[in-house]
Design a protein around this motif. Structure first.
Motif, PDB file in Angstrom:
ATOM      1  N   ALA A   1       0.833  -1.205   0.000  1.00 31.59           N
ATOM      2  CA  ALA A   1       0.000   0.000   0.000  1.00 31.59           C
ATOM      3  C   ALA A   1       0.868   1.255   0.000  1.00 31.59           C
ATOM      4  CB  ALA A   1      -0.934   0.000   1.214  1.00 31.59           C
ATOM      5  N   ALA A   2       1.952   1.229   0.751  1.00 31.54           N
ATOM      6  CA  ALA A   2       2.860   2.381   0.783  1.00 31.54           C
ATOM      7  C   ALA A   2       3.487   2.594  -0.590  1.00 31.54           C
ATOM      8  CB  ALA A   2       3.952   2.164   1.839  1.00 31.54           C
ATOM      9  N   GLU A   3       3.938   1.514  -1.196  1.00 31.05           N
ATOM     10  CA  GLU A   3       4.569   1.615  -2.512  1.00 31.05           C
ATOM     11  C   GLU A   3       3.588   2.140  -3.560  1.00 31.05           C
ATOM     12  OE1 GLU A   3       7.781  -1.067  -4.784  1.00 31.05           O
ATOM     13  OE2 GLU A   3       5.912  -2.119  -4.314  1.00 31.05           O
ATOM     14  N   LYS A   4       2.333   1.710  -3.465  1.00 33.97           N
ATOM     15  CA  LYS A   4       1.314   2.104  -4.434  1.00 33.97           C
ATOM     16  C   LYS A   4       0.825   3.538  -4.224  1.00 33.97           C
ATOM     17  CE  LYS A   4      -3.311   0.841  -6.011  1.00 33.97           C
ATOM     18  NZ  LYS A   4      -4.457  -0.046  -5.823  1.00 33.97           N
ATOM     19  N   ASN A   5       0.720   3.977  -2.980  1.00 36.88           N
ATOM     20  CA  ASN A   5       0.049   5.240  -2.674  1.00 36.88           C
ATOM     21  C   ASN A   5       0.962   6.412  -2.337  1.00 36.88           C
ATOM     22  OD1 ASN A   5      -2.847   4.442  -2.815  1.00 36.88           O
ATOM     23  ND2 ASN A   5      -2.141   2.942  -1.322  1.00 36.88           N
ATOM     24  N   LEU A   6       2.230   6.161  -2.113  1.00 38.75           N
ATOM     25  CA  LEU A   6       3.153   7.240  -1.792  1.00 38.75           C
ATOM     26  C   LEU A   6       4.051   7.515  -2.982  1.00 38.75           C
ATOM     27  CD1 LEU A   6       4.263   6.128   1.793  1.00 38.75           C
ATOM     28  CD2 LEU A   6       2.463   7.761   1.187  1.00 38.75           C
ATOM     29  N   ASP A   7       4.376   8.794  -3.200  1.00 43.19           N
ATOM     30  CA  ASP A   7       5.323   9.082  -4.274  1.00 43.19           C
ATOM     31  C   ASP A   7       6.697   8.543  -3.878  1.00 43.19           C
ATOM     32  OD1 ASP A   7       6.777  11.029  -2.742  1.00 43.19           O
ATOM     33  OD2 ASP A   7       5.486  12.630  -3.466  1.00 43.19           O
ATOM     34  N   GLY A   8       7.606   8.488  -4.827  1.00 37.31           N
ATOM     35  CA  GLY A   8       8.909   7.884  -4.599  1.00 37.31           C
ATOM     36  C   GLY A   8       9.668   8.485  -3.437  1.00 37.31           C
TER      37      GLY A   8
END
Length: 102
Positions: free
Chosen positions: A48-55
């Motif tokens: 979820a963090a990888e999908k929803n947060l920018d790099g």
């Protein structure tokens, strides 16, 4: 109102212990090491963090996971309003999807 408290708590939860390896794995490792969630829940949160947060924000979260809870407090204080909004969105999505905070 319960979800408002989940965002800072989720960052503290993820960053409770340091991890190693790549960013996603560091988040999973820290989450598992905390002992509050199982491997599947921690992987869900990292996804979820990888999908929803920018790099940049994702990397900041991973760095906090590697560095521990003191880094977490510093990161939360350094977030821009836009990053805070993005993080809150991630935290709420992760709480609903991954069962965090239940």
């Amino acid at each position: 109102m319960k979800l408002i408290h989940i965002a800072p708590a989720s960052l503290l939860f993820i960053a409770a212990c340091g991890g190693g390896g790549n960013d996603k794995q560091a988040i999973v490792d820290a989450c598992v090491a905390d002992g509050s969630s199982d491997q599947a829940t921690c992987e869900c949160m990292a996804d979820a963090a990888e999908k929803n947060l920018d790099g940049k924000l994702f990397s900041m979260l991973a760095d906090a996971a590697r560095d521990g809870s003191e880094a977490t407090e510093e990161i939360m204080g350094d977030l821009t309003p836009e990053q805070q909004t993005q993080f809150m969105s991630f935290a709420m999505q992760a709480a609903m999807t991954c069962g965090m905070g239940e």
